[in-house]
Motif scaffolding. Structure first.
Motif, PDB file in Angstrom:
ATOM      1  N   GLU A 115      -0.594  -5.819   2.044  1.00 14.80           N
ATOM      2  CA  GLU A 115      -1.605  -4.775   2.224  1.00 14.80           C
ATOM      3  C   GLU A 115      -0.964  -3.472   2.691  1.00 14.80           C
ATOM      4  OE1 GLU A 115      -4.515  -6.385   4.918  1.00 14.80           O
ATOM      5  OE2 GLU A 115      -5.809  -7.009   3.249  1.00 14.80           O
ATOM      6  N   SER A 116       0.114  -3.604   3.462  1.00 15.85           N
ATOM      7  CA  SER A 116       0.832  -2.439   3.959  1.00 15.85           C
ATOM      8  C   SER A 116       2.228  -2.887   4.374  1.00 15.85           C
ATOM      9  CB  SER A 116       0.107  -1.800   5.141  1.00 15.85           C
ATOM     10  OG  SER A 116       0.068  -2.682   6.247  1.00 15.85           O
ATOM     11  N   TYR A 117       3.117  -1.930   4.577  1.00 18.50           N
ATOM     12  CA  TYR A 117       4.463  -2.250   5.044  1.00 18.50           C
ATOM     13  C   TYR A 117       5.030  -1.044   5.770  1.00 18.50           C
ATOM     14  CZ  TYR A 117       5.989   0.335   0.884  1.00 18.50           C
ATOM     15  OH  TYR A 117       6.186   1.297  -0.079  1.00 18.50           O
ATOM     16  N   GLU A 118       5.993  -1.296   6.639  1.00 20.18           N
ATOM     17  CA  GLU A 118       6.620  -0.234   7.423  1.00 20.18           C
ATOM     18  C   GLU A 118       7.981  -0.709   7.898  1.00 20.18           C
ATOM     19  OE1 GLU A 118       4.772  -0.647  11.782  1.00 20.18           O
ATOM     20  OE2 GLU A 118       3.257  -0.716  10.182  1.00 20.18           O
ATOM     21  N   SER A 119       8.797   0.245   8.324  1.00 23.70           N
ATOM     22  CA  SER A 119      10.115  -0.109   8.834  1.00 23.70           C
ATOM     23  C   SER A 119      10.366   0.616  10.145  1.00 23.70           C
ATOM     24  CB  SER A 119      11.203   0.260   7.826  1.00 23.70           C
ATOM     25  OG  SER A 119      11.449   1.651   7.833  1.00 23.70           O
ATOM     26  N   SER A 120      11.308   0.112  10.909  1.00 26.87           N
ATOM     27  CA  SER A 120      11.769   0.813  12.097  1.00 26.87           C
ATOM     28  C   SER A 120      12.551   2.038  11.660  1.00 26.87           C
ATOM     29  CB  SER A 120      12.652  -0.106  12.942  1.00 26.87           C
ATOM     30  OG  SER A 120      13.793  -0.512  12.195  1.00 26.87           O
ATOM     31  N   PRO A 121      12.732   3.032  12.534  1.00 25.50           N
ATOM     32  CA  PRO A 121      13.468   4.245  12.139  1.00 25.50           C
ATOM     33  C   PRO A 121      14.865   3.962  11.613  1.00 25.50           C
ATOM     34  CG  PRO A 121      12.287   4.630  14.188  1.00 25.50           C
ATOM     35  CD  PRO A 121      12.149   3.160  13.886  1.00 25.50           C
ATOM     36  N   ASP A 122      15.515   2.941  12.141  1.00 22.40           N
ATOM     37  CA  ASP A 122      16.871   2.644  11.679  1.00 22.40           C
ATOM     38  C   ASP A 122      16.884   1.665  10.505  1.00 22.40           C
ATOM     39  OD1 ASP A 122      16.236   0.232  12.868  1.00 22.40           O
ATOM     40  OD2 ASP A 122      17.887   0.252  14.311  1.00 22.40           O
ATOM     41  N   THR A 123      15.719   1.256  10.026  1.00 18.32           N
ATOM     42  CA  THR A 123      15.509   0.345   8.887  1.00 18.32           C
ATOM     43  C   THR A 123      16.125  -1.046   9.090  1.00 18.32           C
ATOM     44  OG1 THR A 123      17.467   0.991   7.559  1.00 18.32           O
ATOM     45  CG2 THR A 123      15.455   2.336   7.327  1.00 18.32           C
ATOM     46  N   ARG A 124      16.343  -1.436  10.327  1.00 14.87           N
ATOM     47  CA  ARG A 124      16.839  -2.793  10.601  1.00 14.87           C
ATOM     48  C   ARG A 124      15.694  -3.803  10.668  1.00 14.87           C
ATOM     49  NH1 ARG A 124      22.201  -2.827  13.358  1.00 14.87           N
ATOM     50  NH2 ARG A 124      22.919  -0.671  13.481  1.00 14.87           N
ATOM     51  N   GLU A 125      14.466  -3.317  10.816  1.00 14.71           N
ATOM     52  CA  GLU A 125      13.311  -4.205  10.862  1.00 14.71           C
ATOM     53  C   GLU A 125      12.243  -3.703   9.889  1.00 14.71           C
ATOM     54  OE1 GLU A 125      10.125  -6.243  13.984  1.00 14.71           O
ATOM     55  OE2 GLU A 125      11.255  -4.457  14.573  1.00 14.71           O
ATOM     56  N   TRP A 126      11.695  -4.638   9.111  1.00 18.87           N
ATOM     57  CA  TRP A 126      10.623  -4.328   8.178  1.00 18.87           C
ATOM     58  C   TRP A 126       9.456  -5.276   8.450  1.00 18.87           C
ATOM     59  CZ3 TRP A 126      10.539  -0.636   4.157  1.00 18.87           C
ATOM     60  CH2 TRP A 126      11.719   0.095   4.015  1.00 18.87           C
ATOM     61  N   ILE A 127       8.255  -4.724   8.407  1.00 20.09           N
ATOM     62  CA  ILE A 127       7.046  -5.521   8.624  1.00 20.09           C
ATOM     63  C   ILE A 127       6.153  -5.395   7.392  1.00 20.09           C
ATOM     64  CG2 ILE A 127       4.985  -5.845  10.040  1.00 20.09           C
ATOM     65  CD1 ILE A 127       6.507  -4.583  12.367  1.00 20.09           C
ATOM     66  N   PHE A 128       5.786  -6.542   6.824  1.00 19.91           N
ATOM     67  CA  PHE A 128       4.882  -6.588   5.679  1.00 19.91           C
ATOM     68  C   PHE A 128       3.617  -7.333   6.105  1.00 19.91           C
ATOM     69  CE2 PHE A 128       9.159  -6.301   4.013  1.00 19.91           C
ATOM     70  CZ  PHE A 128       9.050  -5.363   3.001  1.00 19.91           C
ATOM     71  N   ARG A 129       2.482  -6.649   6.052  1.00 21.02           N
ATOM     72  CA  ARG A 129       1.192  -7.272   6.362  1.00 21.02           C
ATOM     73  C   ARG A 129       0.578  -7.756   5.053  1.00 21.02           C
ATOM     74  NH1 ARG A 129       2.176  -3.390  10.105  1.00 21.02           N
ATOM     75  NH2 ARG A 129       1.908  -4.071  12.277  1.00 21.02           N
ATOM     76  N   LEU A 130       0.282  -9.044   4.982  1.00 14.11           N
ATOM     77  CA  LEU A 130      -0.048  -9.687   3.717  1.00 14.11           C
ATOM     78  C   LEU A 130      -1.550  -9.741   3.460  1.00 14.11           C
ATOM     79  CD1 LEU A 130       2.427 -12.702   3.929  1.00 14.11           C
ATOM     80  CD2 LEU A 130       2.879 -10.330   3.255  1.00 14.11           C
ATOM     81  N   ARG A 131      -1.893  -9.762   2.186  1.00 18.28           N
ATOM     82  CA  ARG A 131      -3.295  -9.912   1.804  1.00 18.28           C
ATOM     83  C   ARG A 131      -3.782 -11.315   2.154  1.00 18.28           C
ATOM     84  NH1 ARG A 131      -4.868  -5.564  -1.035  1.00 18.28           N
ATOM     85  NH2 ARG A 131      -3.198  -4.339  -2.016  1.00 18.28           N
ATOM     86  N   ARG A 132      -5.023 -11.417   2.538  1.00 17.97           N
ATOM     87  CA  ARG A 132      -5.620 -12.699   2.877  1.00 17.97           C
ATOM     88  C   ARG A 132      -6.401 -13.243   1.686  1.00 17.97           C
ATOM     89  NH1 ARG A 132      -6.426 -13.123   8.877  1.00 17.97           N
ATOM     90  NH2 ARG A 132      -5.268 -11.365   9.773  1.00 17.97           N
ATOM     91  N   GLY A 133      -6.479 -14.561   1.626  1.00 16.67           N
ATOM     92  CA  GLY A 133      -7.284 -15.203   0.604  1.00 16.67           C
ATOM     93  C   GLY A 133      -6.638 -15.310  -0.759  1.00 16.67           C
ATOM     94  N   VAL A 134      -5.375 -14.931  -0.889  1.00 16.48           N
ATOM     95  CA  VAL A 134      -4.685 -15.021  -2.165  1.00 16.48           C
ATOM     96  C   VAL A 134      -4.212 -16.457  -2.382  1.00 16.48           C
ATOM     97  CG1 VAL A 134      -2.724 -14.205  -3.535  1.00 16.48           C
ATOM     98  CG2 VAL A 134      -3.973 -12.621  -2.048  1.00 16.48           C
ATOM     99  N   LYS A 135      -4.388 -16.949  -3.606  1.00 17.20           N
ATOM    100  CA  LYS A 135      -3.956 -18.297  -3.964  1.00 17.20           C
ATOM    101  C   LYS A 135      -2.943 -18.225  -5.106  1.00 17.20           C
ATOM    102  CE  LYS A 135      -6.966 -20.889  -1.518  1.00 17.20           C
ATOM    103  NZ  LYS A 135      -6.599 -21.989  -0.594  1.00 17.20           N
ATOM    104  N   PHE A 136      -1.988 -19.136  -5.063  1.00 17.11           N
ATOM    105  CA  PHE A 136      -1.112 -19.319  -6.213  1.00 17.11           C
ATOM    106  C   PHE A 136      -1.864 -20.084  -7.296  1.00 17.11           C
ATOM    107  CE2 PHE A 136       1.950 -18.563  -2.820  1.00 17.11           C
ATOM    108  CZ  PHE A 136       2.878 -17.736  -3.448  1.00 17.11           C
ATOM    109  N   HIS A 137      -1.332 -20.073  -8.504  1.00 21.13           N
ATOM    110  CA  HIS A 137      -2.004 -20.713  -9.629  1.00 21.13           C
ATOM    111  C   HIS A 137      -2.254 -22.196  -9.411  1.00 21.13           C
ATOM    112  CE1 HIS A 137      -0.181 -17.329 -12.349  1.00 21.13           C
ATOM    113  NE2 HIS A 137      -1.224 -16.914 -11.656  1.00 21.13           N
ATOM    114  N   ASP A 138      -1.428 -22.854  -8.608  1.00 19.29           N
ATOM    115  CA  ASP A 138      -1.604 -24.289  -8.355  1.00 19.29           C
ATOM    116  C   ASP A 138      -2.437 -24.567  -7.110  1.00 19.29           C
ATOM    117  OD1 ASP A 138       0.135 -23.600  -6.319  1.00 19.29           O
ATOM    118  OD2 ASP A 138       1.850 -24.692  -7.129  1.00 19.29           O
TER     119      ASP A 138
END
Length: 544
Positions: A115-138
């Motif tokens: 849903e969104s993503y961001e990094s620390s100023p030095d780019t050593r840490e990245w945070i990805f906030r994921l969509r809810r309710g998503v299913k794989f094909h199986d």
């Protein structure tokens, strides 16, 4: 390898029209066996539907079958190890998706399964906030743990996409809807690189390598049905697709395996297929005049180039490499070989539209008199004998380019011989890590920037690996650019690398490629992909 079979009635009639010889004559889809990759500019469409064909809105539910002429047999259905466009065109966007992707027709990143993503100023840490309710094909849940599992599989599989992920990364999956990635060193290209990383079902990963290669399962708008060798790959609409609205509008995709270019064009004209990708310039010009066709052209993240082996005498003489660059009339190549439609002038080793692209300020442009002067300064006896190779296995005008370059080189005192070699042999020579001379002096090929940025090519040490170029200044600049966050300082580093490469001339860019595609006029919603190669079909429908 075993794949699910379909009854004969499931296969499009076009396969009945093609000779067995043509169906089995496979050809590679990437130049010089190399596909490394980035963003393209928006494309344009030529031609129009017949005047009496009214436009129609997309259907309310998936309907209709789109038949795509695939130019080669898929080598694998594992998205981490695919090496040609035949594989990627089936898997990317359709079956598999990524945390982020490039907005259609642009070089702008945006969230996809994140849903969104961001990094620390030095780019050593990245945070990805994921969509809810998503299913794989199986039916598997999409969570941070599933993303971690996909990344770790890609890193350990030995495939191409795993090379884009950071080394020694730590993944925090304590929150199923948040992925935190930390690294011991800066990694400013994380978002671009994960755009190339497709996410696999955890159930599929648990089933093992054989299952991954045979029955792909992602989160995309289409799900896998079957693959029949030398015939087709069939996908169907995913009824549980997470992105409500905007497709998929098609009930089914049929990728029909038609290796022969003439047969693909004949099938398009007859209506046996609806879409053909990677046209030759000649075919694009011819089809442009057909009122039943739409031809699209857009700048690709690909450059056509002459790779030079800098430690193979006499190509180890920088004056000779510069002279060869000055001998090549790129505008003439575009006009004669590409019919004026297949490419645009560029002297950059990076494709236009890619992050890090800048034209060098002092390129060795076409100047025959300067070429002769440089050869005189080189100390080499004229005519200087060199040999370059191309492959008929590779889609594209490799032979015509090589022969045209040979003629231009001979006018300035370079006796250039052209060799035809199998595509596999070109790849083997290109990737050879041995320090000694190679069997010829250069080869015609392409480079596609699949991540949207130039830094991955620096990280993979493409120049020393492919061209034997060992330059301390480029090495130092490369280390800096890999650890510098996006911004003016990083752009200056890219500029310095660009100019250093232009001076040393380990690779001569011939032109930036224009992707040429064509489809039947009743195909609506097709947008040429920003990477120039791999479209998505979620928004495509057939007009009624």
């Amino acid at each position: 390898m075993t794949f699910t079979s379909l009854p004969d009635r499931e296969i499009s009639p076009v396969l009945q029209d093609l000779s067995r010889r043509r169906v089995l004559r496979l050809s590679a889809a990437t130049g010089a066996g190399i596909a490394v990759g980035v963003p393209a500019l928006s494309g344009c469409s030529l031609g129009s539907a017949p005047a009496n064909r009214p436009s129609s809105p997309p259907p309310g539910k998936p309907t209709g079958v789109l038949r795509i002429a695939n130019n080669a047999e898929p080598q694998s259905l594992d998205p981490t190890i695919v090496s040609n466009i035949a594989d990627l065109g089936i898997l990317k966007h359709n079956i598999y998706e990524s945390l982020v992707h490039y907005r259609t027709g642009t070089n702008k990143l945006e969230p996809q399964l994140a849903e969104s993503y961001e990094s620390s100023p030095d780019t050593r840490e990245w945070i990805f906030r994921l969509r809810r309710g998503v299913k794989f094909h199986d039916g598997s849940d999409f969570t941070s743990a599933s993303v971690k599992a996909s990344f770790e599989y890609a890193k350990n599989s030995g495939g191409s996409t795993g090379r884009f992920l950071p080394d020694n990364a730590t993944y925090d999956v304590s929150d199923p809807h948040v992925l935190r990635v930390t690294m011991p060193t800066p990694f400013p290209d994380m978002a671009r690189n994960v755009a190339a990383q497709k996410l696999l079902s955890p159930k599929l990963l648990a089933a093992g390598e054989s299952a991954i290669k045979q029955k792909p399962a992602g989160t995309g708008p289409f799900r896998f049905v079957s693959y029949r060798t030398a015939q087709s790959v069939i996908l169907e609409a995913n009824p549980d697709y997470w992105q409500h609205g905007g497709g998929p509008y098609l009930e089914r995709l049929e990728f029909l395996i038609i290796p022969d270019q003439d047969s693909r064009i004949a099938a398009l004209r007859s209506g046996s297929v609806d879409l053909v990708l990677q046209l030759t310039p000649t075919d694009s010009v011819t089809l442009q005049g057909d009122p039943n066709m739409v031809v699209t052209r857009n700048q690709a993240w690909t450059t056509s180039r002459l790779f030079l082996f800098t430690k193979t005498p006499p190509m180890d003489n920088v004056k000779l490499r510069q002279a060869l660059a000055c001998a090549i009339d790129r505008q003439a190549l575009i006009k004669s070989v590409l019919r004026g439609v297949g490419g645009k002038p560029s002297n950059s080793w990076v494709a236009p539209g890619v992050y890090g692209y800048q034209e060098p300020t002092d390129a060795n442009t076409y100047d025959p008199d300067r070429a002769r002067k440089l050869i005189a300064e080189s100390g080499l006896r004229t005519p200087v004998p060199i040999t370059i190779a191309f492959s008929k296995d590779v889609i594209g005008p490799g032979e015509q380019l090589a022969q045209a370059i040979s003629g231009m080189a001979k006018k300035v005192g370079i006796d250039l011989t052209v060799l035809s070699k199998p595509g596999g042999e070109l790849t083997k020579v290109m990737t050879n890590q041995a320090p000694g001379p190679r069997p010829w002096h250069g080869m015609v090929g392409t480079r596609t920037f699949v991540t949207g940025g130039a830094a991955h090519c620096i990280a993979l040490k493409c120049l020393p690996r492919e061209n034997q170029l060992d330059d301390p200044q480029i090495t130092d600049l490369g280390k800096q650019v890999l650890n510098t966050p996006d911004g003016p300082a990083r752009e200056r580093l890219f500029e310095d690398i660009e100019n250093r490469v232009a001076g040393l001339e380990p690779v001569i860019t011939l032109y930036a490629q224009t992707a040429l595609n064509a489809h039947r006029a009743n195909v609506r919603g097709f947008v040429p992909p920003q990477d120039g190669l791999i479209p998505e079909y979620r928004s495509v429908y057939l007009s009624r």
